[in-house]
Design a protein around this motif. Structure first.
Motif, short mmCIF file in Angstrom:
data_model
loop_
_atom_site.label_atom_id
_atom_site.label_comp_id
_atom_site.label_asym_id
_atom_site.label_seq_id
_atom_site.Cartn_x
_atom_site.Cartn_y
_atom_site.Cartn_z
N THR A 57 0.83 -1.20 0.00
CA THR A 57 0.00 0.00 0.00
C THR A 57 0.86 1.25 0.00
O THR A 57 0.60 2.20 -0.76
CB THR A 57 -0.94 0.00 1.23
OG1 THR A 57 -1.80 -1.14 1.15
CG2 THR A 57 -1.78 1.27 1.27
N GLN A 58 1.89 1.27 0.82
CA GLN A 58 2.79 2.42 0.87
C GLN A 58 3.50 2.64 -0.45
O GLN A 58 3.61 3.76 -0.93
CB GLN A 58 3.82 2.26 2.00
CG GLN A 58 4.65 3.51 2.23
CD GLN A 58 3.79 4.70 2.63
OE1 GLN A 58 3.00 4.62 3.55
NE2 GLN A 58 3.94 5.80 1.92
N PHE A 59 3.97 1.54 -1.07
CA PHE A 59 4.63 1.64 -2.37
C PHE A 59 3.66 2.21 -3.40
O PHE A 59 4.02 3.10 -4.20
CB PHE A 59 5.14 0.28 -2.83
CG PHE A 59 5.77 0.31 -4.19
CD1 PHE A 59 7.11 0.64 -4.34
CD2 PHE A 59 5.01 0.03 -5.33
CE1 PHE A 59 7.69 0.68 -5.60
CE2 PHE A 59 5.58 0.08 -6.59
CZ PHE A 59 6.92 0.40 -6.72
N THR A 60 2.43 1.71 -3.41
CA THR A 60 1.42 2.20 -4.35
C THR A 60 1.16 3.69 -4.16
O THR A 60 1.10 4.45 -5.13
CB THR A 60 0.10 1.41 -4.16
OG1 THR A 60 0.36 0.03 -4.37
CG2 THR A 60 -0.97 1.88 -5.13
N ASN A 61 1.04 4.11 -2.92
CA ASN A 61 0.82 5.54 -2.64
C ASN A 61 2.02 6.38 -3.05
O ASN A 61 1.86 7.47 -3.62
CB ASN A 61 0.49 5.74 -1.17
CG ASN A 61 -0.86 5.17 -0.80
OD1 ASN A 61 -1.73 5.00 -1.65
ND2 ASN A 61 -1.03 4.85 0.47
N ASP A 62 3.22 5.89 -2.76
CA ASP A 62 4.44 6.62 -3.17
C ASP A 62 4.52 6.72 -4.68
O ASP A 62 4.87 7.77 -5.22
CB ASP A 62 5.69 5.92 -2.63
CG ASP A 62 5.83 6.04 -1.12
OD1 ASP A 62 5.11 6.86 -0.51
OD2 ASP A 62 6.65 5.29 -0.55
N TRP A 63 4.21 5.62 -5.36
CA TRP A 63 4.24 5.62 -6.83
C TRP A 63 3.26 6.67 -7.36
O TRP A 63 3.60 7.45 -8.25
CB TRP A 63 3.86 4.23 -7.36
CG TRP A 63 3.86 4.16 -8.86
CD1 TRP A 63 2.83 4.47 -9.70
CD2 TRP A 63 4.96 3.79 -9.68
NE1 TRP A 63 3.20 4.30 -10.99
CE2 TRP A 63 4.51 3.89 -11.03
CE3 TRP A 63 6.26 3.38 -9.43
CZ2 TRP A 63 5.34 3.59 -12.10
CZ3 TRP A 63 7.07 3.08 -10.51
CH2 TRP A 63 6.62 3.19 -11.82
N ASN A 64 2.06 6.70 -6.80
CA ASN A 64 1.07 7.67 -7.24
C ASN A 64 1.55 9.11 -6.97
O ASN A 64 1.37 9.99 -7.81
CB ASN A 64 -0.27 7.43 -6.55
CG ASN A 64 -1.36 8.34 -7.09
OD1 ASN A 64 -1.54 8.44 -8.30
ND2 ASN A 64 -2.06 9.01 -6.20
N ASP A 65 2.15 9.34 -5.82
CA ASP A 65 2.66 10.68 -5.49
C ASP A 65 3.72 11.13 -6.48
O ASP A 65 3.77 12.29 -6.88
CB ASP A 65 3.23 10.71 -4.07
CG ASP A 65 2.16 10.59 -3.00
OD1 ASP A 65 0.96 10.76 -3.32
OD2 ASP A 65 2.52 10.30 -1.84
N ILE A 66 4.59 10.21 -6.88
CA ILE A 66 5.69 10.55 -7.78
C ILE A 66 5.22 10.67 -9.23
O ILE A 66 5.59 11.60 -9.94
CB ILE A 66 6.82 9.50 -7.69
CG1 ILE A 66 7.48 9.56 -6.30
CG2 ILE A 66 7.86 9.69 -8.78
CD1 ILE A 66 8.40 8.41 -5.99
N HIS A 67 4.39 9.72 -9.67
CA HIS A 67 4.03 9.64 -11.09
C HIS A 67 2.60 10.10 -11.38
O HIS A 67 2.19 10.11 -12.54
CB HIS A 67 4.20 8.20 -11.59
CG HIS A 67 5.61 7.71 -11.45
ND1 HIS A 67 6.63 8.10 -12.28
CD2 HIS A 67 6.17 6.87 -10.54
CE1 HIS A 67 7.75 7.52 -11.90
NE2 HIS A 67 7.50 6.77 -10.85
N ASN A 68 1.86 10.43 -10.34
CA ASN A 68 0.48 10.91 -10.47
C ASN A 68 -0.42 9.91 -11.18
O ASN A 68 -1.31 10.28 -11.94
CB ASN A 68 0.43 12.27 -11.15
CG ASN A 68 -0.85 12.99 -10.86
OD1 ASN A 68 -1.47 12.79 -9.81
ND2 ASN A 68 -1.29 13.83 -11.78
#
Length: 72
Positions: A57-68
């Protein structure tokens, strides 16, 4: 084996197999195993772990934050 490989600076990698549970995989990793083969039952148990779910979940959220976006 791991210590000998490390001392001799060998390019040899360690592959271990025949695990019956997640704890065995974790112990092998701590002992120096770099690659494992496991059955789907062990993978399912690993993925069911709350810490793994949190990390994904954290990885997914970080990915979204970086790559939108939530997709690769």
């Amino acid at each position: 084996m791991y210590e000998n490989i490390k001392i001799t600076d060998s390019e040899t990698k360690i592959l271990v197999a025949s695990f019956k549970n997640v704890n065995q995989v974790l112990k092998a990793n701590l002992a120096g195993a770099e690659f494992v083969t496991v059955g789907t039952d062990v993978v399912d148990a690993f993925l069911a772990d709350a810490n793994i779910n949190h990390a994904v979940t954290q990885f997914t959220n970080d990915w979204n934050d970086i790559h939108n976006k939530f997709e690769i």
